[in-house]
Design an enzyme around this catalytic site. Sequence first.
Site, mmCIF file in Angstrom:
data_model
loop_
_atom_site.group_PDB
_atom_site.id
_atom_site.type_symbol
_atom_site.label_atom_id
_atom_site.label_comp_id
_atom_site.label_asym_id
_atom_site.label_seq_id
_atom_site.Cartn_x
_atom_site.Cartn_y
_atom_site.Cartn_z
ATOM 1 C CD GLN A 1 5.087 4.677 3.380
ATOM 2 O OE1 GLN A 1 5.141 5.810 2.931
ATOM 3 N NE2 GLN A 1 5.650 3.663 2.768
ATOM 4 C CG PHE A 2 2.347 0.615 9.321
ATOM 5 C CD1 PHE A 2 3.010 -0.576 9.522
ATOM 6 C CD2 PHE A 2 1.301 0.655 8.401
ATOM 7 C CE1 PHE A 2 2.649 -1.716 8.820
ATOM 8 C CE2 PHE A 2 0.935 -0.476 7.702
ATOM 9 C CZ PHE A 2 1.611 -1.671 7.910
ATOM 10 C CB THR A 3 5.793 0.293 5.656
ATOM 11 O OG1 THR A 3 5.659 1.431 4.818
ATOM 12 C CG2 THR A 3 4.535 -0.554 5.606
#
Length: 150
Positions: A78-80
């Site tokens: 999850q890059f966010t």
Amino acid sequence: MISVIQRVSRASVTIDTQIKGQIGTGFLVLLGITHADTQEDVEWLSRKIVGMRVFNDADDKMNLDLASVRGSILLISQFTLHASTKKGNRPSFIEAARPEVAIPLYEAMIQQLSADLGHPIQTGEFGADMKVDLLNDGPVTIIIDTKNRS
């Protein structure tokens, strides 16, 4: 690396209406990788996750680790998690690692968690549009950032 660890009774990830991974009791781990992360971060974080004692013992105290409850791990990239919200209302993801850096570290984390846990873990798919379903147990949610380990 930033991880959000949720103690779950069950969790699954679906991609294009197909279940890609699912677990019963264990941890749903959301993993954010930045360009400065290394194999050392992978090893340290994996040991922390697998050794975390947040499952209830016979006295109803959070004292047991994953192995003690025969728990599993569902790992989701999850890059966010590396969103910067300092300016305006549209987050910046400049600190999130590009795929050429993030994918090898994500795959290393899969291997390290499996080795430390003693059995394969379940995963999502890097870069895919995933639907995650979970039943948070407690709720117990813990955030670990490898930059804060000293």
